[in-house]
Structures are given as C-alpha cells and as structure tokens.
Design an enzyme around this catalytic site. Structure first.
Site, PDB file in Angstrom:
ATOM      1  N   HIS A 287       0.800  -1.186   0.008  1.00  0.00           N
ATOM      2  CA  HIS A 287       0.178   0.153  -0.125  1.00  0.00           C
ATOM      3  C   HIS A 287       0.881   1.362   0.082  1.00  0.00           C
ATOM      4  CE1 HIS A 287      -3.633  -2.095   1.824  1.00  0.00           C
ATOM      5  NE2 HIS A 287      -3.465  -2.610   0.354  1.00  0.00           N
TER       6      HIS A 287
ATOM      7  N   GLU B 203      -7.539 -10.336  17.716  1.00  0.00           N
ATOM      8  CA  GLU B 203      -8.699 -10.967  17.958  1.00  0.00           C
ATOM      9  C   GLU B 203      -9.172 -11.677  16.750  1.00  0.00           C
ATOM     10  OE1 GLU B 203     -11.175  -7.674  18.765  1.00  0.00           O
ATOM     11  OE2 GLU B 203     -10.704  -6.648  16.918  1.00  0.00           O
TER      12      GLU B 203
HETATM   13  C1  BV8 Z   1      -7.902  -2.641  -5.446  1.00  0.00           C
HETATM   14  C2  BV8 Z   1      -3.999   3.653   2.408  1.00  0.00           C
HETATM   15  C3  BV8 Z   1      -8.390  -3.244  -7.639  1.00  0.00           C
HETATM   16  C4  BV8 Z   1      -2.855   4.033   2.808  1.00  0.00           C
HETATM   17  C5  BV8 Z   1      -5.349   1.860   2.544  1.00  0.00           C
HETATM   18  C6  BV8 Z   1     -12.252  -7.535  -3.700  1.00  0.00           C
HETATM   19  C7  BV8 Z   1     -11.063  -7.486  -4.679  1.00  0.00           C
HETATM   20  C8  BV8 Z   1     -10.455  -6.505  -4.878  1.00  0.00           C
HETATM   21  C9  BV8 Z   1     -10.893  -5.153  -4.269  1.00  0.00           C
HETATM   22  C10 BV8 Z   1     -12.066  -5.095  -3.561  1.00  0.00           C
HETATM   23  C11 BV8 Z   1     -12.648  -6.235  -3.412  1.00  0.00           C
HETATM   24  N1  BV8 Z   1     -13.618  -5.741  -2.441  1.00  0.00           N
HETATM   25  C12 BV8 Z   1     -13.435  -4.343  -2.263  1.00  0.00           C
HETATM   26  C13 BV8 Z   1     -12.480  -3.944  -2.944  1.00  0.00           C
HETATM   27  C14 BV8 Z   1     -11.970  -2.357  -2.911  1.00  0.00           C
HETATM   28  C15 BV8 Z   1     -11.154  -2.055  -1.671  1.00  0.00           C
HETATM   29  C16 BV8 Z   1     -11.506  -2.615  -0.577  1.00  0.00           C
HETATM   30  O1  BV8 Z   1     -10.991  -3.872  -0.137  1.00  0.00           O
HETATM   31  N2  BV8 Z   1     -12.502  -1.897   0.155  1.00  0.00           N
HETATM   32  C17 BV8 Z   1     -12.995  -2.668   1.554  1.00  0.00           C
HETATM   33  C18 BV8 Z   1     -13.117  -1.348   2.645  1.00  0.00           C
HETATM   34  C19 BV8 Z   1     -14.018  -3.268   1.496  1.00  0.00           C
HETATM   35  N3  BV8 Z   1      -9.736  -2.291  -2.116  1.00  0.00           N
HETATM   36  C20 BV8 Z   1      -8.974  -1.346  -2.654  1.00  0.00           C
HETATM   37  O2  BV8 Z   1      -9.378  -0.519  -3.129  1.00  0.00           O
HETATM   38  C21 BV8 Z   1      -7.814  -1.828  -3.101  1.00  0.00           C
HETATM   39  N4  BV8 Z   1      -7.318  -1.542  -4.484  1.00  0.00           N
HETATM   40  O3  BV8 Z   1      -8.782  -3.311  -4.912  1.00  0.00           O
HETATM   41  O4  BV8 Z   1      -7.640  -2.497  -6.647  1.00  0.00           O
HETATM   42  C22 BV8 Z   1      -7.350  -4.544  -7.760  1.00  0.00           C
HETATM   43  C23 BV8 Z   1      -7.342  -5.504  -6.818  1.00  0.00           C
HETATM   44  C24 BV8 Z   1      -6.595  -6.777  -6.892  1.00  0.00           C
HETATM   45  C25 BV8 Z   1      -5.684  -6.556  -8.103  1.00  0.00           C
HETATM   46  C26 BV8 Z   1      -5.860  -5.561  -9.201  1.00  0.00           C
HETATM   47  C27 BV8 Z   1      -6.614  -4.714  -8.983  1.00  0.00           C
HETATM   48  C28 BV8 Z   1      -6.753  -0.792  -2.500  1.00  0.00           C
HETATM   49  C29 BV8 Z   1      -6.587  -1.079  -0.842  1.00  0.00           C
HETATM   50  C30 BV8 Z   1      -5.393   0.018  -0.205  1.00  0.00           C
HETATM   51  C31 BV8 Z   1      -6.293   0.954   0.372  1.00  0.00           C
HETATM   52  N5  BV8 Z   1      -5.348   1.830   1.126  1.00  0.00           N
HETATM   53  N6  BV8 Z   1      -4.603   2.710   2.944  1.00  0.00           N
HETATM   54  C32 BV8 Z   1      -2.812   4.360   4.419  1.00  0.00           C
HETATM   55  O5  BV8 Z   1      -3.431   5.376   4.422  1.00  0.00           O
HETATM   56  O6  BV8 Z   1      -2.392   3.589   5.282  1.00  0.00           O
HETATM   57  S1  BV8 Z   1      -6.229   0.362   3.220  1.00  0.00           S
HETATM   58  C33 BV8 Z   1      -5.844   0.622   4.947  1.00  0.00           C
HETATM   59  O7  BV8 Z   1      -6.496  -0.605   5.453  1.00  0.00           O
HETATM   60  C34 BV8 Z   1      -4.429   0.569   5.416  1.00  0.00           C
HETATM   61  O8  BV8 Z   1      -3.540   0.333   4.174  1.00  0.00           O
HETATM   62  C35 BV8 Z   1      -4.430  -0.616   6.119  1.00  0.00           C
HETATM   63  O9  BV8 Z   1      -3.282  -1.135   6.178  1.00  0.00           O
HETATM   64  C36 BV8 Z   1      -5.411  -1.546   5.524  1.00  0.00           C
HETATM   65  C37 BV8 Z   1      -6.028  -2.706   6.190  1.00  0.00           C
HETATM   66  O10 BV8 Z   1      -6.329  -2.469   7.555  1.00  0.00           O
HETATM   67  P1  BV8 Z   1      -5.559  -3.215   8.752  1.00  0.00           P
HETATM   68  O11 BV8 Z   1      -4.055  -3.040   8.471  1.00  0.00           O
HETATM   69  O12 BV8 Z   1      -6.182  -4.651   8.933  1.00  0.00           O
HETATM   70  O13 BV8 Z   1      -5.780  -2.658  10.029  1.00  0.00           O
HETATM   71  P2  BV8 Z   1      -7.271  -2.679  10.868  1.00  0.00           P
HETATM   72  O14 BV8 Z   1      -7.401  -1.377  11.651  1.00  0.00           O
HETATM   73  O15 BV8 Z   1      -8.393  -2.851   9.933  1.00  0.00           O
HETATM   74  O16 BV8 Z   1      -7.061  -3.917  11.857  1.00  0.00           O
HETATM   75  C38 BV8 Z   1      -5.994  -3.970  12.724  1.00  0.00           C
HETATM   76  C39 BV8 Z   1      -6.244  -5.305  13.304  1.00  0.00           C
HETATM   77  O17 BV8 Z   1      -5.080  -5.488  14.206  1.00  0.00           O
HETATM   78  C40 BV8 Z   1      -7.385  -5.699  13.995  1.00  0.00           C
HETATM   79  O18 BV8 Z   1      -8.022  -6.850  13.708  1.00  0.00           O
HETATM   80  C41 BV8 Z   1      -7.045  -5.634  15.476  1.00  0.00           C
HETATM   81  O19 BV8 Z   1      -7.656  -6.547  16.159  1.00  0.00           O
HETATM   82  C42 BV8 Z   1      -5.554  -6.071  15.436  1.00  0.00           C
HETATM   83  N7  BV8 Z   1      -4.735  -5.504  16.378  1.00  0.00           N
HETATM   84  C43 BV8 Z   1      -4.866  -4.298  16.945  1.00  0.00           C
HETATM   85  N8  BV8 Z   1      -3.898  -4.092  17.918  1.00  0.00           N
HETATM   86  C44 BV8 Z   1      -2.991  -5.268  18.003  1.00  0.00           C
HETATM   87  C45 BV8 Z   1      -3.392  -6.073  16.902  1.00  0.00           C
HETATM   88  N9  BV8 Z   1      -3.278  -7.231  16.909  1.00  0.00           N
HETATM   89  C46 BV8 Z   1      -2.024  -7.550  17.499  1.00  0.00           C
HETATM   90  N10 BV8 Z   1      -1.480  -6.856  18.450  1.00  0.00           N
HETATM   91  C47 BV8 Z   1      -2.170  -5.621  18.735  1.00  0.00           C
HETATM   92  N11 BV8 Z   1      -1.478  -4.967  19.798  1.00  0.00           N
END
Ligand code: BV8
Length: 242
Positions: free
Chosen positions: A110, A206
């Site tokens: 990303h 989790e």
């Molecule tokens: C794309 C920008 C086409 C950088 C981010 C199906 C297939 C393909 C695409 C899609 C699809 N369905 C939907 C889509 C579109 C979309 C998407 O996924 N939407 C979601 C909301 C449904 N995806 C896209 O648009 C992507 N591009 O699909 O292009 C394509 C695809 C494939 C091949 C060719 C073309 C682009 C996605 C990137 C978007 N950019 N961010 C920035 O600002 O940082 S995404 C954003 O979410 C961040 O990058 C982040 O890294 C990412 C994922 O989040 P997580 O890292 O998981 O963080 P989160 O807070 O959600 O979770 C944290 C976890 O940690 C929790 O589970 C928690 O319990 C745990 N945790 C917390 N504390 C701890 C811990 N674990 C251990 N120890 C701790 N202490």
C-alpha cells in the site's frame, strides 16, 4: 515440520504497540477521518491540501522517538535472518518500522509514508518532511504535482504479481495484525488455502474477518504472540495439523 519459503502479511495491528493507531479499532484512524476524503483519488482531487495534511501528520508521527519497532517487528527480522529459506514480508502498513527492526525483504503493497510520487514525471521520491500542494518535485522541478506514494482505495496495490508468485511458492503463510477487511490483501489466505500446500496461521489480537480460513491462530498482543510463534518455527516444533 515447515521447510521452505515463508510469506508474512502484516497490518496496522503489528504497529499498534509502537504507538501508531490502527484503522478500524475503537478510536482508530477511520473513526477520526472519512476514508473517502483522505484515502481515495477522488478525495485527493477534491481537496489535496486536506489529504497532504493527513499524511503529513502520520509522517511526523514516525519522527517521534517513542515510535519505534516493538518485539513483534524484531521477531520477524530475526525470522528472516535465521530461517534457511526466503522470508517475504508483505505489509499493508506504510510506516517504516519493519525496516527499522532489521527486516530487509519488505514489500509495501500500500506504499510508504516516507516516499512521494511526482504525477508529472512519475518519479518515486524519498520524502521525510511535510508535503504540500506547492511542493516541488526534486526530479523534474514541477510544483504541486507531488503526492504521497500511497495506494488509495480504488488504486491497484503495488507488486501484486510478485506477491502472488511468493504465495504460490510458500511453505507457510502467516497473517499478523490485520482485520481482513481490505482486499486484495484479505484474499491472500484463501489463495494459499486453494493451493492446499501450506499451513496458514493468524496472529492477531482477535479473530479477523478471515479467521475461519486459517489452519491455526494465536490471539493476543503482537509483541507477545509473534516472538513466541517465531521461536516455535525456528526450533522446528511441529505446528500441528494442516
Ligand atoms: C484494489 C492507504 C483493484 C494507505 C489503504 C475485492 C477484490 C478487490 C478489491 C476489492 C474487493 N472488495 C472491495 C474492494 C475494494 C477495496 C476494499 O478492499 N475495500 C474494503 C473497505 C471493502 N480495495 C481497494 O480499493 C484496493 N485496490 O482493489 O484495486 C485490484 C485488486 C487486485 C488486483 C488488481 C486490482 C486498495 C486497498 C488499499 C487501500 N489503502 N490505506 C494508508 O493510508 O495507510 S487501506 C488501509 O487498510 C491501510 O492500508 C491498512 O493497512 C489497511 C488494512 O487495515 P488493517 O491493517 O487490517 O488495519 P485494521 O485497523 O483494519 O485492523 C487492525 C487489526 O489489528 C485488527 O484486527 C485488530 O484486532 C488488530 N490489533 C490491534 N492491536 C493489536 C492487534 N493485533 C495484534 N496486536 C495488537 N497490539
């Protein structure tokens, strides 16, 4: 007994104990900012200054002395160093904590906070300070065309071919600190399962959205579960049934 290349996917959870907010936990980034405004190309076109300020704030956080690699980052660097086969660390994170912990084969799918990209000449640039709508591209000299080198929603993640080649060849797939909300990263575990040749393991606070797709899971803070799991892998202890 695992033998062969390892692919690791990390998300914001691995950096949480280093003081960087996650996205979807309570009080996380998306509770304070509308992702449509700050993490989409449309949002950037509508209000580039807002998006630059959003990433400037997060880039400045990396300068904070309190933000440093935690035992989970360090354990993954140890695994890369001591494992007899390649370890590819695919991260959704745009911070540089894996590199600062000593990991070398890091793939930021990303993008990276400390890089910019000029939309005029296409150059990817190291960028440590603030970026504004007047910033000059040091390569082509154009003003106001430098954007964060970050993949927004609707944009294609980086190095997808290399990632899928590594997933197809891996002997272990490890997912750490990610909620499994964002695709295509959230789909990697299903891809490895379809091949049926490698154990899939989740280490998270989790169960994630994809929890049912993992052969094994260890839940708890990353700084606790990751070093313990790395020790298990390096000592050759059996991971149990695949
Ligand atoms: C794309 C920008 C086409 C950088 C981010 C199906 C297939 C393909 C695409 C899609 C699809 N369905 C939907 C889509 C579109 C979309 C998407 O996924 N939407 C979601 C909301 C449904 N995806 C896209 O648009 C992507 N591009 O699909 O292009 C394509 C695809 C494939 C091949 C060719 C073309 C682009 C996605 C990137 C978007 N950019 N961010 C920035 O600002 O940082 S995404 C954003 O979410 C961040 O990058 C982040 O890294 C990412 C994922 O989040 P997580 O890292 O998981 O963080 P989160 O807070 O959600 O979770 C944290 C976890 O940690 C929790 O589970 C928690 O319990 C745990 N945790 C917390 N504390 C701890 C811990 N674990 C251990 N120890 C701790 N202490």
């Amino acid at each position: 007994m695992i033998q062969g290349p390892i692919v690791i996917l990390t998300g914001a959870g691995i950096s949480q104990e280093s003081g960087l907010d996650t996205f979807r936990c309570a009080g996380g980034v998306w509770s304070r900012h509308d992702l449509e405004d700050v993490a989409t190309p449309q949002g950037y076109r509508r209000n580039p200054a807002l998006v630059q300020a959003f990433y400037n704030d997060r880039r400045r956080q990396l300068e904070d002395a309190a933000v440093r690699p935690n035992p989970a980052h360090l354990a993954l660097a140890r695994l890369e160093r001591d494992w007899p086969a390649p370890v590819l660390l695919v991260t959704q994170n745009i911070d540089d904590l894996h590199e600062r912990a000593g990991s070398r084969a890091v793939l930021h799918m990303h993008g990276e906070l400390r890089k910019g990209r000029c939309e005029a000449c296409g150059r990817v640039l190291e960028w440590a300070g603030d970026m504004t709508v007047e910033s000059l591209c040091p390569a082509c000299g154009k003003a106001g065309r430098v954007r964060p080198h970050v993949v927004w929603f609707g944009e294609v993640p980086l190095e997808m071919e290399r990632i899928f080649q590594a997933l197809d060849a891996c002997a272990l797939f490890l997912s750490i600190g990610t909620s499994g909300h964002v695709y295509p990263a959230a789909g990697f575990v299903a891809h490895v399962r379809e091949r049926g040749l490698a154990p899939t393991v989740e280490l998270n606070l989790e169960p994630s959205q994809g929890a049912s797709l993992f052969h094994q899971a260890f839940y708890g803070p990353a700084s606790d579960v990751v070093p313990r799991f790395v020790e298990t892998v390096l000592t050759g202890d059996d991971l149990g049934p695949v």
